[in-house]
Every structure is written in structure tokens, then in C-alpha cells.
Design an enzyme around this catalytic site. Structure first.
Site, PDB file in Angstrom:
ATOM      1  N   ASP A 268      24.020 -30.322  17.897  1.00 35.83           N
ATOM      2  CA  ASP A 268      23.056 -29.718  19.054  1.00 35.83           C
ATOM      3  C   ASP A 268      22.184 -30.726  19.310  1.00 35.83           C
ATOM      4  O   ASP A 268      21.740 -31.409  18.635  1.00 35.83           O
ATOM      5  CB  ASP A 268      22.720 -28.523  18.186  1.00 35.83           C
ATOM      6  CG  ASP A 268      21.591 -27.888  19.323  1.00 35.83           C
ATOM      7  OD1 ASP A 268      21.964 -27.075  20.038  1.00 35.83           O
ATOM      8  OD2 ASP A 268      20.209 -28.223  19.091  1.00 35.83           O
ATOM      9  N   GLU A 309      27.743 -30.660  21.623  1.00 32.18           N
ATOM     10  CA  GLU A 309      27.469 -29.859  22.762  1.00 32.18           C
ATOM     11  C   GLU A 309      26.606 -30.439  23.718  1.00 32.18           C
ATOM     12  O   GLU A 309      25.704 -30.904  23.552  1.00 32.18           O
ATOM     13  CB  GLU A 309      26.455 -28.925  21.987  1.00 32.18           C
ATOM     14  CG  GLU A 309      26.370 -27.587  22.756  1.00 32.18           C
ATOM     15  CD  GLU A 309      24.731 -27.443  23.302  1.00 32.18           C
ATOM     16  OE1 GLU A 309      24.262 -26.634  23.810  1.00 32.18           O
ATOM     17  OE2 GLU A 309      24.030 -28.507  22.791  1.00 32.18           O
TER      18      GLU A 309
END
Length: 560
Positions: A268, A309
Site C-alpha cells: 500500500d 497497489e
């Protein structure tokens, strides 16, 4: 990595604890449905952003424990967990050590000291932070207005700015009468009056420096010092990837996640981590890819598959770049494309996207809904801007919320809504969308509220207050509500579709996909080792039929 369906939920999404979700996954209705479980990061110790502000990667025992993770593994379900490369919470042990020890802290360079980063490259402000030269900062991408800094008070009273890309909040504790009396020598009555006045100002949102001390001006500096020395912070502080201690943290975290049973680790906010003066501050090249390669080298030691991501427009082709480097990517395009196809009663956009994924050998994790919103600006370059705007308009009319990046409409936004509500709360469309998802290339990820046909939760948004728009699609269900939902026809049929996707040998990253038809009638056909499965989809009626064929028989799997 397996290509079968992946469940996606917070540890407290169903019942309140991870053990409750385990009990649900143990039910006969869920047998052979999921190969993986993506547990969102509130499974860790955290303080903000529903888990994405990690204080420690130890398990949050209020929500789960190691035994729960072992029970998931015993069900034959592997884990996907989060690793937030860019930041840690201000409440982390490392940042708290800075607050306590200042320059003497071993972690003082673990985070990014703004003034050290920009030393010699700007002008010092009156507040004590460097304002970088315009030519060095004009192209930088920031997630919020102003410079991304948190002024941190050292024990010697100095204010030191640290890089803070995401959330921050500074809270001042009420001043007490005893401290005022000790520091000022005021008698009790006057000290009480001053305390009431100061605390009232704090409650109204004023910071110590903006409080009017009329009538108490001689005590101004003393009171401000008391307030500032006792202030508390919330926020997510950016890590300094040039620090050896950060790399020790990265290695220890991956080792810990592997010990939990993680087979997939979602990276992330990793594209924010590499920073250099004058660069754009997001997805710097080649630094971002150098970082990813170094993290991969660590992950290889623990047999972990990394899932980077990155939200980027289709036209930027980041998904292609990730594929070329050997990584899977998120299919952030599919959620919007399925809604577009159902609204236009035409599946050509899905055909075009599926054919590109197959021809370029791009492996993805796809989805309908998720803990974030439905991404739509990702489609820029695939769909015309006016059609994206039209799509956003449809979803907001159905109750979705649009999140713009600090007021800039076309910079970054998604629509926050449950996928069921985004489809007009139409059960047939929901089943149609699920059938399309499992026949599109990729590993299907299933948000728990999608599975249970969850509707937009406006009460949760209202309760969350400012910035709470994402709560529209994060409703926690009780065990009783979950039991009731499982018995619904729309849930049973989705479980049947997902079980078929999980157990049918015709699917796979190494299987063949043939697509026929155009417009309102599309056929997807998967074939592997003599097993063939076909989805015939009618985009006018939203009806579909799934068949399966082996060497000795053909049968209808589902008609809806």
C-alpha cells in the site's frame, strides 16, 4: 499464486471479531468457495484510517489472534495481508521515541526530517520549516493542501518538521488549575478562571498561539509552553527509505507477515515512498522500481508474492509496466467497465479489455467493490472523458459520494458506494456482474458487502462526520444479520458461482480464453486440459447461462 476467488473483509466486518468470520467460512455454504482471504490491516495494531495507520504489525488482539489465522490456513485458505511501505503511525514506537528523546533518538532519521531533506534548497519560514524553491516543488503531487509536514516538538522545545503525506491531527489537552497555579503563582480563583477561559478556546478549535490572552497577557508564554509541551498527535509519518533502520523494519515486517501465513502481500502507498527534490513525489522513476525490486528480494526469502497497489489512468500504462517486471496488478478498470457495460447494454468494452489482458499476458487481481470507492478516473484513456463523467453522474444519482483530491475535480476521484447500490440495487444486475467478474481474466476478489448485496450506509457516513464518505461501503454486520443474509437467494447464487469458479479446472492463469460476439451478446469460453466452460451473457436482459464440458459430458452450471 492461486487464481481462485479471494474473500475480502475487515477482521470485524462480520460478527465483530476474526474468529466470527472463521466460523462463517467453516459453514457448509462456504465450502470450496474461496482460496484466499484478504484481511484488511486493522488486524494489526493501528489508530486511524481503519487500519492503514499502523502503530505495530503485531496482531490487534481485540480483533483476532494467531489461532484465528491458523484456523483459516486449516480451511485451505491462504492469506493476503497489507504492508504499508510509505508510512507508520505517529503513535508507533519509533516516532514516539523521537518525541521523547529528540536528537538523542536512534530513530530521528527513521522518518523524513523536512528541513534536512530540503537543506540549501529553499528559504526558512518564520514557523521554522523550509519553503522549497518553486522550481523544485511545482511538479510535486501532494495528497492535501499546503506542504506535507507535521511540526514535531522536541524535548528541548524546538519545533522540527517531519514529512507527513497523509492524515495528521494535533490535539491539545485541557490545562488544569494545578499546573497554572504552580507555574504562574495565581491564586485558585484566578487560576480557575484562566483555566476555564483557555479550555473554552481550545474546545472552539483555536490553537494556543491564536488565543487572545487579554487580561492575562503576562502569563501568555507560560500557558502556551504548558499547552505545547503536552500536545498529542495523530497521523501517518513518511519513512526515510535511505535509513538502514527502515530496511531492518521492512525485513522484520515481511518476516512477521510470513509467520502469520501470508502468501500475498499488498504493498500500500509504496509509490509515495521514493522522494527526491524536484521530482513529482509519486511514482518517481526509476526509484519506485528500484524500491520494488529491493522489497521483492526480501519477500523472496519468505516465498511471498507481492501485489503492488498503484492507482493510475489507463493511458499511463502502469499495469503494463508492472506486468513486464513480472508482477501482478490490481484491475482497477473492471469495476467501472462492468457498470458501463450494463448501463449501455453493450459488452464491447469488456471484450476489448479482456483481449488486451490475454494478449499482453497481464495477470491481475480483479474486483467489483472494495474497502475504497469504485475507481473511475483510472479509466481515463480507455473511455472518453465525457463518458466517465456520465458514469460518475449515474452513480452519484444512485447515492454515491464523489471524493475529489483537495477540490481538484479531475485530479483523483472515485465514487464511494456499495457495488449493489451502484447497480441500482438490482439483484439480476448484481448476479450478472458477478458472473462477468469470474469469467474475466484475473483472480476474483470479493468484498463481503458485495457478496451480501449490501446497500449504501448513509447513517454510517453521517456518524463518521467529515471525511467519513468511505463508511458508506464498510458496514459491519452482526452474526445474526450475516446468518439472515446467507439465506437470501442472491447470496446463495453468488456462492454457487464462486464455488464453480474455484473448483472448475477450466480456469487459470495458464488456461485459454476465447471470446465471441459483440454488442449485447457476448460469450466467454475458458479451456484447460480438456475441460471447457462457457458464459453466454445477454447485456440487454442481464440474463446469462454457464455451461461446462468435459470429454464425456456437458451440463448447465447456472441459468439466471
Amino acid at each position: 499464486m492461486s487464481d481462485g476467488p479471494m474473500f475480502n473483509a475487515y477482521p470485524d466486518s462480520l460478527g465483530g471479531k476474526l474468529s466470527d468470520i472463521v466460523s462463517i467460512l467453516e459453514k457448509p455454504e462456504f465450502k470450496d468457495v474461496f482460496q484466499s482471504f484478504y484481511i484488511l490491516p486493522s488486524i494489526y495494531q493501528s489508530d486511524l484510517d481503519r487500519g492503514f495507520s499502523v502503530t505495530s504489525y503485531n496482531i490487534n488482539e481485540n480483533l483476532g489472534d494467531i489461532k484465528d489465522l491458523e484456523n483459516i490456513k486449516n480451511l485451505g485458505i491462504d492469506l493476503k495481508l497489507d504492508f504499508i511501505l510509505n508510512h507508520l503511525s505517529v503513535q508507533s514506537m519509533q516516532f514516539q521515541d523521537i518525541i521523547k528523546n529528540g536528537e538523542a533518538s536512534v530513530y530521528k532519521d527513521f522518518f523524513i526530517n523536512w528541513n534536512k531533506f530540503w537543506e540549501g534548497l529553499g528559504e526558512m519560514s518564520e514557523e521554522g520549516y523550509i519553503i522549497p524553491h518553486e522550481e523544485l516543488i511545482k511538479d510535486m503531487f501532494f495528497r492535501k493542501p499546503g506542504l506535507p509536514i507535521l511540526m514535531t516538538r522536541f524535548p528541548d522545545g524546538r519545533e522540527v518538521p517531519y514529512w507527513n503525506t497523509f492524515y495528521q491531527e494535533v490535539k491539545y489537552q485541557h490545562i488544569n488549575i494545578q499546573d497554572i497555579m504552580t507555574e504562574t503563582g495565581l491564586p485558585e480563583t484566578k487560576a480557575q478562571n484562566l483555566a476555564d477561559f483557555i479550555n473554552g478556546q481550545l474546545d472552539s478549535g483555536k490553537k494556543p498561539g491564536s488565543i487572545s490572552f487579554e487580561g492575562y497577557n503576562e502569563y501568555k508564554d507560560i500557558i502556551i509552553e504548558l499547552l505545547e509541551s503536552g500536545r498529542n498527535y495523530l497521523g501517518q509519518m513518511d519513512l526515510n527509505i535511505k535509513s538502514p533502520l527502515v530496511w531492518e523494519h521492512y525485513k522484520e515486517t515481511l518476516k512477521k507477515l510470513a509467520s502469520y501465513g501470508a502468501k500475498i502481500v499488498r504493498l500500500d502507498a509504496f509509490a509515495y515512498a521514493p522522494k527526491e527534490p524536484g521530482r513529482k513525489n509519486f511514482l518517481n522513476e526509476p526509484e519506485t522500481w528500484d524500491l520494488l525490486e529491493q522489497i521483492q528480494n526480501l519477500a523472496d526469502q519468505y516465498n511471498i508474492t507481492l501485489l503492488p497497489e498503484i492507482h493510475a489512468s489507463y493511458s499511463e500504462k502502469i499495469y503494463e509496466l508492472l506486468a513486464a517486471k513480472g508482477y501482478m496488478s490490481y484491475d482497477f478498470f473492471l469495476p467501472g467497465l462492468i457498470i458501463y457495460a450494463t448501463e449501455h447494454k453493450n459488452g464491447d468494452v469488456l471484450v476489448r479489455w479482456a483481449e488486451e489482458l490475454v494478449s499482453k499476458k497481464i495477470r491481475t487481481v480483479n474486483m467489483l467493490g472494495c474497502h475504497d470507492g469504485i475507481p473511475l478516473l483510472d479509466l481515463k484513456g480507455f473511455l472518453p472523458d465525457e463518458e466517465i463523467e456520465e458514469l460518475i453522474g449515474i452513480l452519484t444519482k444512485r447515492g454515491g459520494y464523489v471524493k475529489n483530491l483537495h477540490g481538484q475535480k479531475n485530479m483523483y476521484y472515485q465514487v464511494n458506494a456499495t457495488y449493489y447500490s451502484a447497480l441500482g440495487e438490482d439483484k439480476q444486475k448484481m448476479l450478472f456482474a458477478r458472473a462477468l467478474q469470474i469469467f474475466m481474466p484475473g483472480k476474483p476478489q470479493v468484498w463481503y458487502l458485495d457478496l451480501f448485496a449490501g446497500k449504501n450506509d448513509y447513517e454510517a457516513v453521517k456518524k463518521a462526520g467529515s471525511g467519513g464518505h468511505k463508511e458508506i461501503n464498510r458496514t459491519n454486520l452482526t452474526l445474526c444479520q450475516t446468518e439472515e443474509a446467507i439465506n437470501q437467494d442472491i447470496v446463495q447464487k453468488q456462492l454457487e458461482l464462486l464455488r464453480f469458479r474455484n473448483t472448475c479446472p477450466a480456469f487459470g492463469f495458464d488456461a485459454e480464453l476465447e471470446i465471441q460476439g459483440q454488442g449485447s451478446s457476448i460469450m466467454f469460453k475458458w479451456n484447460k486440459n480438456g475441460t471447457e466452460t462457457t458464459l453466454d451473457a445477454d447485456f440487454t436482459s442481464f440474463k446469462f447461462e454457464i455451461t461446462c464440458k468435459t470429454l464425456d459430458k456437458t451440463w448447465i452450471v447456472a441459468t439466471c
